[in-house]
Design a protein around this motif. Structure first.
Motif, PDB file in Angstrom:
ATOM      1  N   PRO A   1       2.284  -1.245 -10.877  1.00 35.08           N
ATOM      2  CA  PRO A   1       0.966  -0.874 -11.401  1.00 35.08           C
ATOM      3  C   PRO A   1       0.992   0.438 -12.162  1.00 35.08           C
ATOM      4  CG  PRO A   1       1.091  -0.386  -9.061  1.00 35.08           C
ATOM      5  CD  PRO A   1       2.356  -1.124  -9.409  1.00 35.08           C
ATOM      6  N   VAL A   2       0.357   0.449 -13.314  1.00 39.38           N
ATOM      7  CA  VAL A   2       0.209   1.686 -14.074  1.00 39.38           C
ATOM      8  C   VAL A   2      -0.969   2.477 -13.516  1.00 39.38           C
ATOM      9  CG1 VAL A   2      -0.260   2.667 -16.346  1.00 39.38           C
ATOM     10  CG2 VAL A   2       1.209   0.642 -16.133  1.00 39.38           C
ATOM     11  N   SER A   3      -2.014   1.763 -13.181  1.00 40.79           N
ATOM     12  CA  SER A   3      -3.192   2.363 -12.551  1.00 40.79           C
ATOM     13  C   SER A   3      -3.726   1.382 -11.520  1.00 40.79           C
ATOM     14  CB  SER A   3      -4.275   2.678 -13.592  1.00 40.79           C
ATOM     15  OG  SER A   3      -4.660   1.498 -14.275  1.00 40.79           O
ATOM     16  N   ALA A   4      -4.538   1.869 -10.616  1.00 37.65           N
ATOM     17  CA  ALA A   4      -5.049   1.028  -9.531  1.00 37.65           C
ATOM     18  C   ALA A   4      -5.902  -0.111 -10.080  1.00 37.65           C
ATOM     19  CB  ALA A   4      -5.868   1.878  -8.574  1.00 37.65           C
TER      20      ALA A   4
ATOM     21  N   ASN B   1       0.286  -7.173  -8.263  1.00 41.27           N
ATOM     22  CA  ASN B   1       1.371  -6.532  -8.985  1.00 41.27           C
ATOM     23  C   ASN B   1       2.606  -6.477  -8.087  1.00 41.27           C
ATOM     24  OD1 ASN B   1       1.308  -4.003  -7.387  1.00 41.27           O
ATOM     25  ND2 ASN B   1      -0.673  -3.696  -8.384  1.00 41.27           N
ATOM     26  N   GLN B   2       3.647  -5.815  -8.553  1.00 41.89           N
ATOM     27  CA  GLN B   2       4.878  -5.766  -7.778  1.00 41.89           C
ATOM     28  C   GLN B   2       4.679  -5.104  -6.420  1.00 41.89           C
ATOM     29  OE1 GLN B   2       8.326  -3.186  -9.014  1.00 41.89           O
ATOM     30  NE2 GLN B   2       9.267  -5.187  -9.442  1.00 41.89           N
ATOM     31  N   GLU B   3       3.844  -4.076  -6.378  1.00 39.81           N
ATOM     32  CA  GLU B   3       3.632  -3.378  -5.112  1.00 39.81           C
ATOM     33  C   GLU B   3       2.777  -4.198  -4.144  1.00 39.81           C
ATOM     34  OE1 GLU B   3       2.383   0.614  -5.993  1.00 39.81           O
ATOM     35  OE2 GLU B   3       4.310   1.105  -6.918  1.00 39.81           O
ATOM     36  N   THR B   4       1.957  -5.115  -4.669  1.00 38.25           N
ATOM     37  CA  THR B   4       1.253  -6.051  -3.794  1.00 38.25           C
ATOM     38  C   THR B   4       2.262  -6.907  -3.044  1.00 38.25           C
ATOM     39  OG1 THR B   4      -0.380  -6.226  -5.593  1.00 38.25           O
ATOM     40  CG2 THR B   4      -0.676  -7.678  -3.684  1.00 38.25           C
ATOM     41  N   VAL B   5       3.290  -7.330  -3.744  1.00 37.57           N
ATOM     42  CA  VAL B   5       4.348  -8.123  -3.110  1.00 37.57           C
ATOM     43  C   VAL B   5       5.065  -7.291  -2.055  1.00 37.57           C
ATOM     44  CG1 VAL B   5       6.557  -9.286  -3.509  1.00 37.57           C
ATOM     45  CG2 VAL B   5       4.643  -9.660  -5.080  1.00 37.57           C
ATOM     46  N   TRP B   6       5.322  -6.020  -2.333  1.00 39.68           N
ATOM     47  CA  TRP B   6       5.947  -5.160  -1.323  1.00 39.68           C
ATOM     48  C   TRP B   6       5.077  -5.099  -0.063  1.00 39.68           C
ATOM     49  CZ3 TRP B   6       7.260  -0.354  -4.860  1.00 39.68           C
ATOM     50  CH2 TRP B   6       8.261  -0.721  -5.771  1.00 39.68           C
ATOM     51  N   ALA B   7       3.755  -4.997  -0.265  1.00 40.93           N
ATOM     52  CA  ALA B   7       2.836  -4.941   0.875  1.00 40.93           C
ATOM     53  C   ALA B   7       2.872  -6.246   1.664  1.00 40.93           C
ATOM     54  CB  ALA B   7       1.420  -4.642   0.397  1.00 40.93           C
ATOM     55  N   LEU B   8       2.888  -7.378   0.951  1.00 51.91           N
ATOM     56  CA  LEU B   8       2.974  -8.666   1.628  1.00 51.91           C
ATOM     57  C   LEU B   8       4.295  -8.818   2.367  1.00 51.91           C
ATOM     58  CD1 LEU B   8       1.426 -10.990  -1.118  1.00 51.91           C
ATOM     59  CD2 LEU B   8       0.415 -10.436   1.099  1.00 51.91           C
ATOM     60  N   LYS B   9       5.361  -8.278   1.793  1.00 53.13           N
ATOM     61  CA  LYS B   9       6.653  -8.318   2.474  1.00 53.13           C
ATOM     62  C   LYS B   9       6.627  -7.457   3.738  1.00 53.13           C
ATOM     63  CE  LYS B   9      10.179  -9.547  -0.909  1.00 53.13           C
ATOM     64  NZ  LYS B   9      11.485  -9.145  -1.511  1.00 53.13           N
ATOM     65  N   ALA B  10       5.998  -6.304   3.661  1.00 53.49           N
ATOM     66  CA  ALA B  10       5.906  -5.449   4.849  1.00 53.49           C
ATOM     67  C   ALA B  10       5.185  -6.181   5.970  1.00 53.49           C
ATOM     68  CB  ALA B  10       5.170  -4.152   4.508  1.00 53.49           C
TER      69      ALA B  10
ATOM     70  N   LYS C   1      -0.503   7.838  -6.101  1.00 47.99           N
ATOM     71  CA  LYS C   1      -1.374   7.841  -7.275  1.00 47.99           C
ATOM     72  C   LYS C   1      -2.349   6.670  -7.216  1.00 47.99           C
ATOM     73  CE  LYS C   1      -1.311   6.993 -12.268  1.00 47.99           C
ATOM     74  NZ  LYS C   1      -0.463   6.634 -13.438  1.00 47.99           N
ATOM     75  N   ASN C   2      -1.854   5.519  -6.790  1.00 51.05           N
ATOM     76  CA  ASN C   2      -2.676   4.312  -6.804  1.00 51.05           C
ATOM     77  C   ASN C   2      -3.272   3.945  -5.450  1.00 51.05           C
ATOM     78  OD1 ASN C   2      -2.469   3.492  -9.593  1.00 51.05           O
ATOM     79  ND2 ASN C   2      -0.315   3.032  -9.184  1.00 51.05           N
TER      80      ASN C   2
END
Length: 450
Positions: free
Chosen positions: A200-203, A209-218, A242-243
């Protein structure tokens, strides 16, 4: 799935979720399947339809969320319909209507995602770049992963379908898979989605986005008891301050009524005046134009109003002039309240739990106390692994009281017997809907105990 299949014989309808420029664009209705994804515009329309199905009443719009809190100890049912009472008493029958509705809604979401995943890569449109295709397919893969994750933790043993369903014949040979295989599909989809998506460039938590996938993986690794992986992916998301941040105070992520898409949310679903969130009606009391069909349990009211436990999270509940307590997470009129899929508070507590499970108690206190501090509570100072894990469990109970976590938390940690008195482990999975058993022609076997 019968209803889904019947509709798909006639048309594949995709509708827009109204939030931001992306979700404000309305898709075409009644488009035959061979015309639904032919260019960039129709691919975007199809993806909006997938988000719409994820946010439908039968899924995160209301009913699936009740699966996460009604069987727990935070919520009580104020009505008389047995279809709801069965979840609270842990006596769910296979012919329960809500059970069938949620099953159908999740598979409708999967089918919508399958259309996008299968067809978008082959679209020939000069205006449709590889990066844009990757983003759309990655989002659909992540939604499919979330859908199978919810099937796995709710029913365990289900069918896995990875191609679009157009007719009954398309799925005649799809066999039931065990819970391990379903969870394996979740991870496969998340792994496939991760490199396709941009950071994500901004929230913008209404888009994956890619970090959503990281959260789902966690979250996935937490459920699977893979503590080091859970901690690692939670830490990756938490590093993006930042986001994503714990907004102050607790109620700031859902109040005032104009508040949407704050940095508290890693992923939320949006609604509008024309596409409302039906959750609101069920929580608000008649004095506020609702039915208050579910309400905070007496024990939870005591907890959340205890300054040493609830802190400023007492904003989760309200009280009418007649003294009637009600849940206040969903309250807007019209009902445009977002559905919160993953908040950054969950990543803090995943990180804390994963560290504590590895015996890193001191390190676990930092993310735990970040959540407590946002709630206006003093730091937890226990030094044993057991004390830390119990503190995290208690924190999750209050922090996510009206979100779909409590029941699943108690099941995944093997605490349902101690906390709820539910000693029959066969009840930890729900029965497969009776109508699906009948329609499957022997391909679906009922879960043990039902």
């Amino acid at each position: 799935m019968k209803q889904l299949l019947r509709y798909l014989l006639l048309f594949w309808t995709v509708l827009a979720i109204s939030c931001g420029k992306f979700l404000d664009v309305k898709p075409k209705d009644y488009v035959s399947d061979d015309q639904t994804i032919t260019d960039k515009t129709s691919a975007q329309t199809a993806l909006r339809g997938t988000y719409r199905k994820l946010s439908a009443d039968g899924y995160y719009g209301s009913l699936f969320q009740t699966f996460g809190y009604l069987p727990g100890d935070n919520v009580q049912w104020t009505g008389s319909q047995s279809v709801i009472q069965q979840f609270i008493t842990h006596n769910i029958q296979a012919d329960n209507g809500n059970l069938a509705s949620v099953w159908s809604a999740i598979y409708a979401t999967i089918n919508s995602a399958n259309h996008v995943i299968t067809k978008v890569p082959g679209v020939n449109d000069a205006a449709f770049s590889s990066d844009d295709k990757n983003q759309i397919v990655g989002e659909a893969l992540a939604i499919r992963a979330l859908s199978y994750f919810d099937l796995a933790r709710t029913w365990g043993n289900v069918q896995i379908t990875l191609t679009p369903t157009l007719t009954m014949a398309d799925k005649e040979n799809v066999e039931q898979r065990n819970q391990e295989a379903v969870y394996a599909q979740v991870l496969a989809d998340l792994n496939a989605a991760e490199p396709l998506l941009k950071a994500p460039v901004s929230a913008n938590p209404v888009r994956i986005n890619q970090e959503t996938v990281w959260a789902l993986k966690a979250r996935y690794y937490l459920y699977r008891g893979q503590w080091s992986e859970a901690a690692a992916y939670a830490a990756k998301v938490l590093a993006d301050q930042k986001n994503y941040q714990l907004v102050q105070p607790y109620a700031a992520f859902f109040s005032p009524a104009s508040t949407v898409a704050t940095r508290e949310s890693v992923f939320e679903l949006s609604y509008s005046a024309t596409y409302t969130n039906s959750h609101r009606n069920s929580w608000q009391p008649p004095a506020n134009g609702g039915t208050r069909q579910w309400a905070p349990a007496d024990a939870f009211i005591t907890l959340v109003n205890d300054a040493a436990i609830g802190g400023n999270r007492k904003a989760l509940v309200g009280r009418t002039s007649a003294g009637l307590w009600y849940g206040n997470l969903y309250y807007r009129s019209p009902a445009t309240d977002p559905a919160y899929i993953i908040r950054i508070a969950e990543l803090y507590l995943i990180y804390a739990e994963a560290l504590a499970q590895q015996g890193k108690t001191t390190e676990a206190l930092t993310p735990l106390n970040a959540v407590r501090g946002r709630a206006g509570l003093t730091d937890f100072t226990g030094t044993s692994k057991e004390a830390a894990l119990l503190a995290i469990e208690n924190e999750r109970r209050v922090e996510f009281a009206f979100e779909p976590h409590r029941w699943f938390d108690l099941v995944r940690t093997n605490r349902a017997a101690a906390v709820l008195g539910l000693t029959d482990a066969q009840k930890y999975l729900f029965p497969i809907p009776a109508q699906e058993i009948l329609l499957s022609k022997g391909r679906l076997a009922q879960n043990p105990g039902y």
